[in-house]
Scaffold this motif. Structure first.
Motif, PDB file in Angstrom:
ATOM      1  N   GLU A   1       0.526  -1.092   0.331  1.00 36.21           N
ATOM      2  CA  GLU A   1      -0.260  -0.259   0.021  1.00 36.21           C
ATOM      3  C   GLU A   1       1.106   1.111   0.011  1.00 36.21           C
ATOM      4  OE1 GLU A   1      -4.482  -0.679   2.102  1.00 36.21           O
ATOM      5  OE2 GLU A   1      -2.386  -0.948   3.843  1.00 36.21           O
ATOM      6  N   TRP A   2       0.821   1.823  -0.865  1.00 30.87           N
ATOM      7  CA  TRP A   2       1.935   3.449  -1.368  1.00 30.87           C
ATOM      8  C   TRP A   2       0.748   4.733  -0.984  1.00 30.87           C
ATOM      9  CZ3 TRP A   2       1.012   5.826  -5.507  1.00 30.87           C
ATOM     10  CH2 TRP A   2      -0.103   5.206  -6.576  1.00 30.87           C
ATOM     11  N   LYS A   3       1.741   5.694  -1.161  1.00 30.50           N
ATOM     12  CA  LYS A   3       1.325   6.581  -1.738  1.00 30.50           C
ATOM     13  C   LYS A   3       2.032   7.649  -2.670  1.00 30.50           C
ATOM     14  CE  LYS A   3       1.997   9.181   2.900  1.00 30.50           C
ATOM     15  NZ  LYS A   3       1.071   9.666   4.421  1.00 30.50           N
ATOM     16  N   ASP A   4       1.820   9.272  -2.366  1.00 25.71           N
ATOM     17  CA  ASP A   4       2.668   9.839  -3.169  1.00 25.71           C
ATOM     18  C   ASP A   4       2.815  11.044  -2.466  1.00 25.71           C
ATOM     19  OD1 ASP A   4       1.193  10.636  -4.361  1.00 25.71           O
ATOM     20  OD2 ASP A   4       1.641  10.796  -6.525  1.00 25.71           O
ATOM     21  N   PRO A   5       3.816  11.975  -3.118  1.00 22.67           N
ATOM     22  CA  PRO A   5       3.760  13.395  -2.109  1.00 22.67           C
ATOM     23  C   PRO A   5       2.758  14.352  -2.299  1.00 22.67           C
ATOM     24  CG  PRO A   5       6.026  12.829  -3.049  1.00 22.67           C
ATOM     25  CD  PRO A   5       5.062  11.937  -3.480  1.00 22.67           C
ATOM     26  N   LEU A   6       1.910  13.504  -3.372  1.00 20.73           N
ATOM     27  CA  LEU A   6       0.307  14.323  -3.735  1.00 20.73           C
ATOM     28  C   LEU A   6      -0.700  14.147  -3.263  1.00 20.73           C
ATOM     29  CD1 LEU A   6       2.082  15.505  -7.386  1.00 20.73           C
ATOM     30  CD2 LEU A   6       2.282  16.581  -5.661  1.00 20.73           C
ATOM     31  N   GLY A   7      -0.621  13.313  -3.051  1.00 13.33           N
ATOM     32  CA  GLY A   7      -1.853  12.810  -2.483  1.00 13.33           C
ATOM     33  C   GLY A   7      -2.377  11.332  -3.030  1.00 13.33           C
ATOM     34  N   LEU A   8      -1.747  10.803  -4.322  1.00 14.86           N
ATOM     35  CA  LEU A   8      -2.541   9.487  -5.483  1.00 14.86           C
ATOM     36  C   LEU A   8      -1.817   8.441  -3.714  1.00 14.86           C
ATOM     37  CD1 LEU A   8      -3.816   9.301  -7.688  1.00 14.86           C
ATOM     38  CD2 LEU A   8      -1.536   8.279  -8.669  1.00 14.86           C
ATOM     39  N   ARG A   9      -3.268   7.363  -3.622  1.00 12.17           N
ATOM     40  CA  ARG A   9      -2.867   6.646  -3.401  1.00 12.17           C
ATOM     41  C   ARG A   9      -2.928   5.341  -4.012  1.00 12.17           C
ATOM     42  NH1 ARG A   9      -3.673   9.306   1.612  1.00 12.17           N
ATOM     43  NH2 ARG A   9      -2.679   7.958   3.200  1.00 12.17           N
ATOM     44  N   GLY A  10      -2.634   4.110  -4.088  1.00  9.55           N
ATOM     45  CA  GLY A  10      -2.613   3.282  -4.981  1.00  9.55           C
ATOM     46  C   GLY A  10      -2.096   1.694  -3.923  1.00  9.55           C
ATOM     47  N   CYS A  11      -2.413   0.567  -4.702  1.00 14.09           N
ATOM     48  CA  CYS A  11      -1.478  -0.935  -3.850  1.00 14.09           C
ATOM     49  C   CYS A  11      -1.206  -1.596  -5.454  1.00 14.09           C
ATOM     50  CB  CYS A  11      -3.102  -0.921  -3.464  1.00 14.09           C
ATOM     51  SG  CYS A  11      -2.711  -3.023  -2.805  1.00 14.09           S
ATOM     52  N   GLY A  12      -0.238  -2.169  -4.367  1.00 10.52           N
ATOM     53  CA  GLY A  12      -0.157  -3.142  -5.332  1.00 10.52           C
ATOM     54  C   GLY A  12       0.429  -4.482  -5.130  1.00 10.52           C
ATOM     55  N   PHE A  13       0.258  -5.960  -5.565  1.00  9.43           N
ATOM     56  CA  PHE A  13       0.193  -7.135  -5.516  1.00  9.43           C
ATOM     57  C   PHE A  13       1.228  -7.691  -6.770  1.00  9.43           C
ATOM     58  CE2 PHE A  13      -4.005  -5.327  -4.894  1.00  9.43           C
ATOM     59  CZ  PHE A  13      -3.792  -6.267  -3.401  1.00  9.43           C
ATOM     60  N   PHE A  14       2.405  -8.161  -5.720  1.00 13.64           N
ATOM     61  CA  PHE A  14       3.581  -9.026  -6.035  1.00 13.64           C
ATOM     62  C   PHE A  14       3.175 -10.851  -6.058  1.00 13.64           C
ATOM     63  CE2 PHE A  14       4.941  -4.850  -5.078  1.00 13.64           C
ATOM     64  CZ  PHE A  14       5.472  -4.166  -6.236  1.00 13.64           C
ATOM     65  N   HIS A  15       4.068 -10.927  -7.404  1.00 15.70           N
ATOM     66  CA  HIS A  15       3.485 -12.835  -6.709  1.00 15.70           C
ATOM     67  C   HIS A  15       5.197 -12.773  -6.957  1.00 15.70           C
ATOM     68  CE1 HIS A  15       2.708 -17.211  -8.344  1.00 15.70           C
ATOM     69  NE2 HIS A  15       2.936 -16.974  -6.957  1.00 15.70           N
ATOM     70  N   ILE A  16       6.125 -13.427  -5.591  1.00 16.41           N
ATOM     71  CA  ILE A  16       7.738 -13.527  -6.099  1.00 16.41           C
ATOM     72  C   ILE A  16       7.669 -15.139  -6.575  1.00 16.41           C
ATOM     73  CG2 ILE A  16       9.617 -13.665  -4.597  1.00 16.41           C
ATOM     74  CD1 ILE A  16       8.102 -10.416  -5.203  1.00 16.41           C
ATOM     75  N   VAL A  17       8.158 -15.600  -7.007  1.00 15.93           N
ATOM     76  CA  VAL A  17       8.862 -17.327  -7.133  1.00 15.93           C
ATOM     77  C   VAL A  17       9.985 -17.244  -7.857  1.00 15.93           C
ATOM     78  CG1 VAL A  17       8.410 -19.315  -9.012  1.00 15.93           C
ATOM     79  CG2 VAL A  17       6.604 -17.590  -8.820  1.00 15.93           C
ATOM     80  N   ASN A  18      10.459 -17.778  -7.368  1.00 10.48           N
ATOM     81  CA  ASN A  18      12.203 -18.418  -7.414  1.00 10.48           C
ATOM     82  C   ASN A  18      13.162 -16.827  -6.968  1.00 10.48           C
ATOM     83  OD1 ASN A  18      11.835 -20.943  -7.249  1.00 10.48           O
ATOM     84  ND2 ASN A  18      12.123 -20.435  -9.824  1.00 10.48           N
ATOM     85  N   ASN A  19      12.851 -15.524  -6.178  1.00 11.26           N
ATOM     86  CA  ASN A  19      13.302 -14.448  -5.612  1.00 11.26           C
ATOM     87  C   ASN A  19      12.814 -13.498  -6.428  1.00 11.26           C
ATOM     88  OD1 ASN A  19      13.669 -14.906  -2.910  1.00 11.26           O
ATOM     89  ND2 ASN A  19      15.323 -16.610  -3.718  1.00 11.26           N
ATOM     90  N   LYS A  20      12.466 -14.304  -7.457  1.00 17.24           N
ATOM     91  CA  LYS A  20      11.794 -12.579  -8.344  1.00 17.24           C
ATOM     92  C   LYS A  20      10.603 -12.473  -8.540  1.00 17.24           C
ATOM     93  CE  LYS A  20      15.980 -12.220 -10.601  1.00 17.24           C
ATOM     94  NZ  LYS A  20      17.116 -11.199 -10.477  1.00 17.24           N
ATOM     95  N   ILE A  21       9.908 -11.165  -9.481  1.00 19.20           N
ATOM     96  CA  ILE A  21       8.770 -11.090  -9.753  1.00 19.20           C
ATOM     97  C   ILE A  21       7.731 -11.568 -11.011  1.00 19.20           C
ATOM     98  CG2 ILE A  21       6.831  -8.930  -9.664  1.00 19.20           C
ATOM     99  CD1 ILE A  21       9.486  -6.918  -8.740  1.00 19.20           C
ATOM    100  N   GLN A  22       6.954 -12.280 -10.175  1.00 18.05           N
ATOM    101  CA  GLN A  22       6.092 -13.567 -11.590  1.00 18.05           C
ATOM    102  C   GLN A  22       5.054 -12.552 -12.290  1.00 18.05           C
ATOM    103  OE1 GLN A  22       8.017 -15.939 -13.077  1.00 18.05           O
ATOM    104  NE2 GLN A  22       6.521 -15.637 -14.190  1.00 18.05           N
ATOM    105  N   LEU A  23       4.471 -11.711 -11.242  1.00 16.69           N
ATOM    106  CA  LEU A  23       3.061 -11.087 -11.607  1.00 16.69           C
ATOM    107  C   LEU A  23       2.993  -9.539 -10.554  1.00 16.69           C
ATOM    108  CD1 LEU A  23       0.503 -10.943 -13.206  1.00 16.69           C
ATOM    109  CD2 LEU A  23      -0.109 -12.149 -11.057  1.00 16.69           C
ATOM    110  N   GLN A  24       3.654  -8.964 -10.803  1.00 18.04           N
ATOM    111  CA  GLN A  24       2.836  -7.520 -10.290  1.00 18.04           C
ATOM    112  C   GLN A  24       2.183  -6.760 -10.819  1.00 18.04           C
ATOM    113  OE1 GLN A  24       6.047  -4.371 -10.713  1.00 18.04           O
ATOM    114  NE2 GLN A  24       4.598  -2.889  -8.994  1.00 18.04           N
ATOM    115  N   ARG A  25       0.578  -6.894  -9.925  1.00 14.67           N
ATOM    116  CA  ARG A  25      -0.943  -6.263 -10.064  1.00 14.67           C
ATOM    117  C   ARG A  25      -0.783  -4.408  -9.649  1.00 14.67           C
ATOM    118  NH1 ARG A  25      -3.226 -10.370 -10.482  1.00 14.67           N
ATOM    119  NH2 ARG A  25      -4.222 -10.421  -8.071  1.00 14.67           N
ATOM    120  N   GLY A  26      -1.596  -3.593  -9.701  1.00 16.50           N
ATOM    121  CA  GLY A  26      -0.871  -2.417  -9.962  1.00 16.50           C
ATOM    122  C   GLY A  26      -2.250  -1.584  -9.352  1.00 16.50           C
TER     123      GLY A  26
END
Length: 119
Positions: A76-101
Motif C-alpha cells: 500500500e503506497w502513497k505519493d507526496p501529491l496525495g495519490l494512493r495505490g496498492c500493488g500485488f506481487f507474486h514472487i517465485v524463486n526470488n523474482k517478481i513473476q506477476l505484479q498487479r497495481g
C-alpha cells in the motif's frame, strides 16, 4: 528473500528512478499489469516501461504498509501529491513473476500535468 524484502528493494530502486535495477527484480517472463494500462510482458519490456515512466514525471513511492502471505506481497503506497495505490506481487524463486497495481491514472496525469486521454 521474502516477498517483503523484495518489495522493499522495489521501492528503493523505484524511488531512485533506476529502471535497470528494478528490471533485475523480475523474472524473464514476468508480467507487470498496472490495471489502468495494458499488461507489460517480459523483463525487457518492463525495463522500458519504467524508463518511459521515469522520463515523464518525477514519481515517488511512500510506503504505507507491506504485507506478505506465502509467496505474495502487497504494497500500500502513497505519493507526496496525495495519490494512493496498492500493488500485488507474486514472487517465485526470488523474482517478481506477476505484479498487479491499482491506482487512479486520471488523477496521476492531472497532478503531473501530463496528456489526458481523449476517449
Amino acid at each position: 528473500m521474502q516477498p517483503k524484502e523484495i518489495i522493499q528493494l522495489f521501492v528503493q530502486y523505484f524511488n531512485q528512478g533506476d529502471a535497470d535495477a528494478l528490471a533485475e527484480l523480475y523474472a524473464e517472463d514476468a508480467i507487470n499489469h498496472q490495471v489502468a494500462n495494458e499488461p507489460t510482458i517480459g523483463k525487457e519490456a518492463i525495463r522500458q516501461m519504467f524508463k518511459t515512466e521515469f522520463a515523464q514525471a518525477e514519481i515517488v513511492c511512500i510506503v504505507e504498509n507491506i504485507f506478505e502471505d506465502g509467496d505474495w506481497g502487497i504494497l500500500e503506497w502513497k505519493d507526496p501529491l496525495g495519490l494512493r495505490g496498492c500493488g500485488f506481487f507474486h514472487i517465485v524463486n526470488n523474482k517478481i513473476q506477476l505484479q498487479r497495481g491499482y491506482w487512479d491514472k486520471l488523477s496521476f496525469l492531472r497532478q503531473h500535468q501530463l496528456h489526458l486521454p481523449t476517449k
